[in-house]
Structures are given as C-alpha cells and as structure tokens.
Design a protein around this motif. Structure first.
Motif, PDB file in Angstrom:
ATOM      1  N   MET A  75     -30.987  19.493 -77.400  1.00 27.83           N
ATOM      2  CA  MET A  75     -30.703  20.235 -78.637  1.00 27.83           C
ATOM      3  C   MET A  75     -29.527  21.179 -78.440  1.00 27.83           C
ATOM      4  SD  MET A  75     -32.565  19.534 -81.331  1.00 27.83           S
ATOM      5  CE  MET A  75     -32.482  21.039 -82.297  1.00 27.83           C
ATOM      6  N   GLN A  76     -29.444  21.820 -77.296  1.00 24.32           N
ATOM      7  CA  GLN A  76     -28.345  22.750 -77.055  1.00 24.32           C
ATOM      8  C   GLN A  76     -27.028  22.003 -76.878  1.00 24.32           C
ATOM      9  OE1 GLN A  76     -29.578  25.010 -73.647  1.00 24.32           O
ATOM     10  NE2 GLN A  76     -31.068  26.254 -74.807  1.00 24.32           N
ATOM     11  N   ASN A  77     -27.079  20.869 -76.140  1.00 29.04           N
ATOM     12  CA  ASN A  77     -25.828  20.180 -75.807  1.00 29.04           C
ATOM     13  C   ASN A  77     -25.301  19.353 -76.968  1.00 29.04           C
ATOM     14  OD1 ASN A  77     -25.937  21.282 -73.264  1.00 29.04           O
ATOM     15  ND2 ASN A  77     -26.936  19.480 -72.357  1.00 29.04           N
ATOM     16  N   HIS A  78     -26.154  18.636 -77.683  1.00 29.35           N
ATOM     17  CA  HIS A  78     -25.685  17.727 -78.717  1.00 29.35           C
ATOM     18  C   HIS A  78     -25.866  18.299 -80.127  1.00 29.35           C
ATOM     19  CE1 HIS A  78     -26.239  15.002 -75.239  1.00 29.35           C
ATOM     20  NE2 HIS A  78     -25.215  14.307 -75.787  1.00 29.35           N
ATOM     21  N   ALA A  79     -27.094  18.740 -80.442  1.00 27.61           N
ATOM     22  CA  ALA A  79     -27.307  19.272 -81.793  1.00 27.61           C
ATOM     23  C   ALA A  79     -26.561  20.575 -81.990  1.00 27.61           C
ATOM     24  CB  ALA A  79     -28.814  19.480 -82.032  1.00 27.61           C
ATOM     25  N   GLY A  80     -26.354  21.333 -80.905  1.00 25.06           N
ATOM     26  CA  GLY A  80     -25.606  22.593 -81.040  1.00 25.06           C
ATOM     27  C   GLY A  80     -24.132  22.362 -81.290  1.00 25.06           C
ATOM     28  N   ALA A  81     -23.602  21.152 -80.970  1.00 20.58           N
ATOM     29  CA  ALA A  81     -22.186  20.845 -81.199  1.00 20.58           C
ATOM     30  C   ALA A  81     -21.919  20.373 -82.617  1.00 20.58           C
ATOM     31  CB  ALA A  81     -21.727  19.774 -80.203  1.00 20.58           C
ATOM     32  N   LEU A 108     -35.672  13.186 -84.303  1.00 22.15           N
ATOM     33  CA  LEU A 108     -35.427  13.276 -85.747  1.00 22.15           C
ATOM     34  C   LEU A 108     -34.712  14.592 -86.002  1.00 22.15           C
ATOM     35  CD1 LEU A 108     -35.852  12.356 -88.711  1.00 22.15           C
ATOM     36  CD2 LEU A 108     -38.020  13.634 -88.656  1.00 22.15           C
ATOM     37  N   LEU A 109     -33.508  14.515 -86.613  1.00 21.74           N
ATOM     38  CA  LEU A 109     -32.737  15.716 -86.956  1.00 21.74           C
ATOM     39  C   LEU A 109     -32.715  15.887 -88.463  1.00 21.74           C
ATOM     40  CD1 LEU A 109     -29.710  15.348 -84.493  1.00 21.74           C
ATOM     41  CD2 LEU A 109     -31.748  16.794 -84.238  1.00 21.74           C
ATOM     42  N   GLY A 174     -40.761  20.519 -81.862  1.00 22.64           N
ATOM     43  CA  GLY A 174     -39.698  20.802 -82.828  1.00 22.64           C
ATOM     44  C   GLY A 174     -39.104  22.177 -82.610  1.00 22.64           C
ATOM     45  N   THR A 175     -37.843  22.332 -82.979  1.00 26.03           N
ATOM     46  CA  THR A 175     -37.163  23.626 -82.875  1.00 26.03           C
ATOM     47  C   THR A 175     -35.985  23.648 -83.849  1.00 26.03           C
ATOM     48  OG1 THR A 175     -36.150  25.214 -81.365  1.00 26.03           O
ATOM     49  CG2 THR A 175     -35.602  22.888 -81.030  1.00 26.03           C
ATOM     50  N   LYS A 176     -35.463  24.862 -84.131  1.00 25.38           N
ATOM     51  CA  LYS A 176     -34.349  25.050 -85.077  1.00 25.38           C
ATOM     52  C   LYS A 176     -33.254  25.785 -84.338  1.00 25.38           C
ATOM     53  CE  LYS A 176     -33.396  26.845 -89.710  1.00 25.38           C
ATOM     54  NZ  LYS A 176     -32.984  25.561 -90.258  1.00 25.38           N
ATOM     55  N   LEU A 177     -32.048  25.300 -84.540  1.00 26.12           N
ATOM     56  CA  LEU A 177     -30.928  25.925 -83.856  1.00 26.12           C
ATOM     57  C   LEU A 177     -30.764  27.374 -84.322  1.00 26.12           C
ATOM     58  CD1 LEU A 177     -28.274  23.068 -83.940  1.00 26.12           C
ATOM     59  CD2 LEU A 177     -29.579  23.890 -81.960  1.00 26.12           C
ATOM     60  N   ILE A 178     -30.519  28.219 -83.348  1.00 26.50           N
ATOM     61  CA  ILE A 178     -30.324  29.628 -83.658  1.00 26.50           C
ATOM     62  C   ILE A 178     -28.918  29.813 -84.275  1.00 26.50           C
ATOM     63  CG2 ILE A 178     -30.202  31.948 -82.678  1.00 26.50           C
ATOM     64  CD1 ILE A 178     -32.024  30.923 -80.442  1.00 26.50           C
ATOM     65  N   THR A 183     -32.304  21.107 -87.638  1.00 30.17           N
ATOM     66  CA  THR A 183     -33.664  21.275 -87.086  1.00 30.17           C
ATOM     67  C   THR A 183     -34.057  19.960 -86.419  1.00 30.17           C
ATOM     68  OG1 THR A 183     -34.254  22.823 -88.828  1.00 30.17           O
ATOM     69  CG2 THR A 183     -36.062  21.783 -87.600  1.00 30.17           C
ATOM     70  N   GLY A 184     -34.476  20.021 -85.171  1.00 33.53           N
ATOM     71  CA  GLY A 184     -34.789  18.802 -84.436  1.00 33.53           C
ATOM     72  C   GLY A 184     -36.280  18.646 -84.125  1.00 33.53           C
ATOM     73  N   TYR A 185     -36.713  17.398 -84.240  1.00 34.78           N
ATOM     74  CA  TYR A 185     -38.100  17.065 -83.877  1.00 34.78           C
ATOM     75  C   TYR A 185     -38.071  15.933 -82.864  1.00 34.78           C
ATOM     76  CZ  TYR A 185     -39.399  19.785 -87.988  1.00 34.78           C
ATOM     77  OH  TYR A 185     -39.558  20.782 -88.902  1.00 34.78           O
ATOM     78  N   MET A 186     -39.036  15.947 -81.976  1.00 38.33           N
ATOM     79  CA  MET A 186     -39.122  14.971 -80.892  1.00 38.33           C
ATOM     80  C   MET A 186     -40.527  14.365 -80.860  1.00 38.33           C
ATOM     81  SD  MET A 186     -40.630  14.704 -77.649  1.00 38.33           S
ATOM     82  CE  MET A 186     -40.905  16.411 -77.283  1.00 38.33           C
ATOM     83  N   LEU A 187     -40.608  13.052 -80.607  1.00 40.82           N
ATOM     84  CA  LEU A 187     -41.886  12.348 -80.480  1.00 40.82           C
ATOM     85  C   LEU A 187     -41.876  11.574 -79.159  1.00 40.82           C
ATOM     86  CD1 LEU A 187     -44.585  11.537 -81.851  1.00 40.82           C
ATOM     87  CD2 LEU A 187     -43.396   9.497 -82.701  1.00 40.82           C
ATOM     88  N   LYS A 188     -42.866  11.879 -78.310  1.00 36.75           N
ATOM     89  CA  LYS A 188     -42.930  11.261 -76.985  1.00 36.75           C
ATOM     90  C   LYS A 188     -44.332  10.655 -76.786  1.00 36.75           C
ATOM     91  CE  LYS A 188     -42.204  10.405 -72.562  1.00 36.75           C
ATOM     92  NZ  LYS A 188     -41.306   9.345 -72.099  1.00 36.75           N
ATOM     93  N   SER A 189     -44.365   9.373 -76.451  1.00 40.09           N
ATOM     94  CA  SER A 189     -45.653   8.717 -76.201  1.00 40.09           C
ATOM     95  C   SER A 189     -46.202   9.123 -74.829  1.00 40.09           C
ATOM     96  CB  SER A 189     -45.482   7.191 -76.261  1.00 40.09           C
ATOM     97  OG  SER A 189     -46.683   6.556 -75.872  1.00 40.09           O
ATOM     98  N   LEU A 190     -47.479   9.475 -74.794  1.00 38.63           N
ATOM     99  CA  LEU A 190     -48.164   9.837 -73.546  1.00 38.63           C
ATOM    100  C   LEU A 190     -49.074   8.714 -73.058  1.00 38.63           C
ATOM    101  CD1 LEU A 190     -49.168  13.542 -74.356  1.00 38.63           C
ATOM    102  CD2 LEU A 190     -47.160  12.712 -73.085  1.00 38.63           C
ATOM    103  N   GLU A 191     -48.828   7.502 -73.527  1.00 40.94           N
ATOM    104  CA  GLU A 191     -49.695   6.385 -73.148  1.00 40.94           C
ATOM    105  C   GLU A 191     -49.689   6.121 -71.639  1.00 40.94           C
ATOM    106  OE1 GLU A 191     -50.656   1.786 -74.566  1.00 40.94           O
ATOM    107  OE2 GLU A 191     -48.870   2.853 -75.303  1.00 40.94           O
ATOM    108  N   PRO A 192     -48.541   6.162 -70.950  1.00 38.11           N
ATOM    109  CA  PRO A 192     -48.590   5.956 -69.482  1.00 38.11           C
ATOM    110  C   PRO A 192     -49.470   6.984 -68.784  1.00 38.11           C
ATOM    111  CG  PRO A 192     -46.349   5.733 -70.295  1.00 38.11           C
ATOM    112  CD  PRO A 192     -47.151   6.268 -71.442  1.00 38.11           C
ATOM    113  N   GLU A 193     -49.308   8.237 -69.221  1.00 40.98           N
ATOM    114  CA  GLU A 193     -50.150   9.266 -68.610  1.00 40.98           C
ATOM    115  C   GLU A 193     -51.628   9.035 -68.937  1.00 40.98           C
ATOM    116  OE1 GLU A 193     -47.407   9.775 -70.220  1.00 40.98           O
ATOM    117  OE2 GLU A 193     -46.091  10.598 -68.663  1.00 40.98           O
ATOM    118  N   ALA A 194     -51.932   8.562 -70.176  1.00 42.40           N
ATOM    119  CA  ALA A 194     -53.323   8.279 -70.539  1.00 42.40           C
ATOM    120  C   ALA A 194     -53.905   7.155 -69.682  1.00 42.40           C
ATOM    121  CB  ALA A 194     -53.411   7.925 -72.022  1.00 42.40           C
ATOM    122  N   LYS A 195     -53.071   6.120 -69.404  1.00 36.79           N
ATOM    123  CA  LYS A 195     -53.547   5.037 -68.549  1.00 36.79           C
ATOM    124  C   LYS A 195     -53.816   5.540 -67.137  1.00 36.79           C
ATOM    125  CE  LYS A 195     -51.331   1.250 -71.057  1.00 36.79           C
ATOM    126  NZ  LYS A 195     -50.326   0.157 -70.985  1.00 36.79           N
TER     127      LYS A 195
END
Length: 557
Positions: A75-81, A108-109, A174-178, A183-195
């Motif tokens: 978010m800082q490197n790409h969304a901040g630009a 998701l931005l 999720g977070t919002k640029l200062i 505003t960015g949202y992130m979705l990460k699957s935890l299925e490997p960790e669940a297995k």
C-alpha cells in the motif's frame, strides 16, 4: 416344545449368571482400568488441546503478520504513488502489481476519479474479490476517521478480520492512505495453514489414542500386579471357609499386601489351633459321655434287677417289705428307671454326635406302626388316631417308634387329653410334573402319568401331626423345645423325663431326611408336625443324582 423352551431359558439364564459372575470377579480390575484410562485420557486431551491451541495461534499469527506487513508495504509503495483521484485503469494496474507480492493475496482498491465517481480496481482471482466480500464492520472501521491524540498519531489504521467462506478460512484486511487517496482491501486464503492444523490435529488425536491404549495396558498390568495377591487371598479365604484350615499364603515382598498375607496366615494359624482345641475338647466330652454311659450300664443292670425284685415284692400281697419303707422303695424303683432311660438317651445322643447312627430301613404301614407304638405303652384310651391304612413308607421302624413315643408321651405329660394323632400324604414334585408335561400331548402325558404312578411309592412325604388340648407352649419357649436339657423355668419342679426326648426325636427325623416343627394350634394346645420322605433311600439317591445333574449342566454351559 415346552420342555425345549424351558431348557433353552435355563441355559440362557445360566449363561447370563456366568457373565455377571465374571463381571463381579473382575469389577475391581475394570474400575482400575477405567480410572487409569480416564486419567490418561484427561491428561492426553489436555496436553493435545493445549499443544494444538498454541500451534494454531503460532501458525496463524505468523502467517497473518507476514501477510499484513507485506500488504501494508505494498500500500505504501504502490497505492501511495497513485494520484489523489486516480482513474479505474490506474487502480486496476496498481492492484495487479500489489497482488504480485511474495504473499500472493488478492487486492481491491477503492477511490474517487477526477469526476467524483467511485471506481474500483481488483486483481481478480478467487471468483472476483469485490467490496461485498468485505465484512461491513471491517469497512466501517477502515473508513472511520480516528481522532488524533498524543497516543494516536494517525487518523486511519490497518484493520483485519478472519472469515470462513464455503468451509475455507480467509484473512481480510483493509486500510486507507493517510492524507487522502485510495482505500485498499486484501483477501488471503488460509487453507494451507488450515490443512497443516488439520494434520496436526490428526497427529495429536492419534497420539491421544495411543496414550489411551498404552495407559489401558499399563493399568491392566498394574491391576494384575495388585489384584493377583487379592485373588489369592480370596481363594485362600474360601478354602478356609470350606474347612481347610491348613491353608496358607505365600508371602513375598514388604508392601501392604505382603503384610495382609502375613496377617491372614497368623489368623488362619490361630483359627486352626482354636478349632483343633475345640475339636479335641468336644471329642473328649463325647468320649467321656460315651464311656460314662457304658460304665453306668453295668451297675445299672444289677440295680435294675434288684429294683424289679423289690417292685414285685411291693405288688405281692403279704410281702415282706415294711410299710414304713415302701415309699422309699417306690422312689428307688422310679429313679432307677429314670436313670436307666437317661443312660440310654445319653448313649443315643453320643451316637448322633459321633455320626455313627445308622438306619435299618423297612417297608411299614404308618398307621400300623403308630397303633403298635400306642398299644405297647397302653395309651389307647388317651390317644385318638386319625390314620387310614395303606399309607406305606420305607423308613426305620425302631427310630420312628422312638419319635412317636417321645412326641405322644410329651403331649400326654405336658398337654391335655385327648391327644390326637393324624396322618396324611403330600405329593412330591413328580406329581406336579405330570400336569406340566401333559400339555405337550395326550400320548406323552399318559406315558408320563404311568411312570409317575409306578414311582409313586418312592415319592412324596408322610406328615404326622400330634396335637394335645393343653394350654400350649409359651412363645418364648417355642424356639427351645428341641434343645437338650432345656427348662422353661429354673424353678420348674423336676420331672420324670431326661430332657433329651424331643432332641433325640428331632435327630431321628433328621437322619431320615425329615423335620419336626412345634407350634400352637389356633383352637388351643400344642401341635408337633413330623415330615418324613416316603422312601429315605430314594430321597438320598435323588439328591445325589440332582447334584450330579447340576454339575453336569454347569459343565455344559
């Protein structure tokens, strides 16, 4: 069919009793195994649960921290630009660049374009990550502007939440640029960790099962070690109860069970010595009574002969006995007879105590036997006989005469006339069996009836009742009427009896396999009831056959 059904029911009942008997024998073992198992299960489940929880938090926290750090950095490197009002193409391109990070999450931005419209940029994947997939509470927390204070230097922060969609866990952040911007949202699957956590849970479950099995085996071994001495002690106690007083336990070790074995051995040794001393004293007492009775018979024979001469002189008119000493002579005659009866009774009691009394069986008509007993003692005028001829029994006539003489004589002496003697028959088990088997079929029922009638003389019971019309027996005396030398009152005047008559009568009934009971009739007077098997030899052989049959059935089961 009926007999087969009853036999099957008895077999099932015997099997059930055997199972319950085994359960009772091993109940302590089962309790020990169950307790050990519960303790091991509790410990294993607790340890596994704690280990799973710690590993779960560690895995999820490590993954979560890595993903959130990477998302915040992207978010800082790409969304901040991006410009403050980017276009949709710029958002889409930037979301794709952010998704190519090492953590491989979906981005998701959301921002406003130069025309003031809300535009979205998604990296795609996971069926299209949209704003609707973000929990409302997380969206509100991300867009809400925080108050800047000394402890809070930024109006917006990074927020995250774990969700489950289609049984798959996800991490949403999720977070919002200062200073304004996307505003960015992130979705990460935890299925490997669940297995990984599932594999860990299976491993811990298997370890718990193995621990439970191991604890059960250890509990069984420990129970065997503890219960084997207890079982030996129980076996020794049963042998001791069966009269095998030389039973001893092998003692090994110095624990409490060894102390218990030593205590048992000391108790058994003391009991054996006590029983041996009592048996020796009892044997000496019986020998003394027997020797005394034998020694008394010789002088009694001479005294009896003299008293018979004196009695004849008393009855002879014009005899040479001085009238002044006649009462003394009569007293000597009566006491000599009483002493002679006492000696004979003592010898008979000694035979019963020593187990040397034997039966001389013969087929007799019970009514004739009772009539002969009454006639021999000149009791015909004082006794009413209610006995039909034809009731036969195989018994010892002499011992039956002794029983009847004691019962009738006791009723005449202590009861009230007239004394009534009645005889009746009671059917045995064979007669009842005819009706049960008769339901199987008429032909089979007839055959069984013929067999029962043929065996009837050796079946059933002869009941002889002797009732007087006196005041009856006091209730406190009834339990003791057959005791030797029992006196209802210490102040009771001395009677002519020896005090052993009813006891000898009871012993004679027992040696026949019968019984004598005493009671008071509701109409008044005492009632003595004698029950004897119609065939003593058949009854004894039937008991032996029944015991053998029971043992055989138990073996089959």
């Amino acid at each position: 069919m009926t007999q087969e059904h009853q036999g099957g029911g008895r077999g099932w009942s015997a099997a059930r009793k055997g199972v319950w008997s085994r359960l009772r024998l091993t109940s302590l073992r089962l309790r020990l195994v169950v307790v050990f198992g519960l303790v091991a299960l509790t410990a294993a489940v607790s340890a596994s649960g704690i280990a799973y929880w710690l590993n779960r938090e560690s895995v999820l926290t490590r993954t979560q921290d890595a993903v959130l750090r990477d998302f915040e950095k992207e978010m800082q490197n790409h969304a901040g630009a991006l410009p403050e009002h980017p276009t949709q193409d710029e958002l889409q391109r930037t979301a794709g660049q952010m998704a190519n990070s090492s953590q491989r999450f979906t981005v998701l931005l959301v921002a406003e374009n130069p025309e003031g419209q809300t535009v979205y940029g998604s990296s795609g994947g996971l069926n299209g990550f949209s704003l609707g997939d973000v929990p409302e509470s997380l969206r509100e927390a991300v867009t809400e502007r925080q108050k800047i204070t000394a402890g809070n230097k930024y109006p917006h922060h990074l927020y995250w939440q774990r969700i489950v969609e289609d049984d798959t866990p996800y991490l949403v952040a999720g977070t919002k640029l200062i200073g304004g911007g996307a505003t960015g949202y992130m979705l990460k699957s935890l299925e490997p960790e669940a297995k990984d956590l599932g594999s860990l849970a299976w491993s811990l479950g298997i370890a718990t099962g193995l621990a439970l099995i191991g604890s059960a085996l250890l509990a069984h071994a420990a129970a065997t070690t503890v219960l084997k001495p207890v079982q030996r002690l129980g076996t020794a106690a049963r042998r001791l109860g069966e009269g095998k007083l030389d039973t001893r336990l092998r003692v090994s070790g110095t624990d409490e069970l060894a102390d218990l074995s030593r205590t048992f051995n000391k108790a058994a040794e003391a009991l054996e010595k006590r029983v041996a001393d009592m048996a020796a004293r009892d044997e000496a007492s019986r020998r003394f009574v027997a020797d005394m009775s034998h020694e008394l018979r010789t002088p009694l024979t001479a005294i009896t002969a003299v008293t018979e001469v004196l009695e004849e002189e008393l009855e002879f008119e014009g005899g040479g006995i001085d009238p002044m000493i006649q009462p003394a002579v009569r007293l000597v005659v009566s006491e000599t007879r009483r002493l002679n009866d006492l000696v004979e009774n003592l010898m008979e009691v000694t035979r019963f105590d020593a187990g040397t009394a034997r039966l001389v069986l013969d087929d007799v008509d019970v009514a004739d036997q009772i009539t002969a007993c009454i006639d021999a003692r000149a009791w015909l005028d004082a006794v009413e006989l209610d006995a039909a001829r034809g009731i036969h029994a195989r018994i010892d006539p002499r011992r039956l005469d002794v029983i009847l003489a004691n019962l009738i004589g006791n009723a005449l002496k202590h009861g009230g006339s007239p004394v009534r003697v009645s005889v009746r028959e009671e059917p045995g088990e064979g007669t009842e069996g005819v009706g049960a088997v008769g339901a199987v079929g008429a032909a089979e029922g007839a055959e069984v009836a013929e067999e029962t009638e043929a065996a009837d003389p050796s079946d059933g019971t002869v009941v002889i009742q002797v009732r007087d019309h006196g005041p009856g027996i006091p209730e406190e005396v009834l339990p003791h009427v057959f005791d030797r030398f029992y006196k209802a009152s210490a102040s009771r005047p001395r009677s002519e009896g020896s005090g052993l008559g009813l006891s000898i009568a009871l012993e004679n009934a027992h040696i026949h396999g019968g019984e004598i009971t005493a009671a008071n009739s509701p109409e008044g007077g005492a009632v003595f009831t004698l029950r004897l098997p119609r065939d003593v030899s058949a009854a004894e052989s039937g008991e032996k056959a029944g015991d053998a049959g029971t043992k055989g059935a138990g073996g089959d089961t």
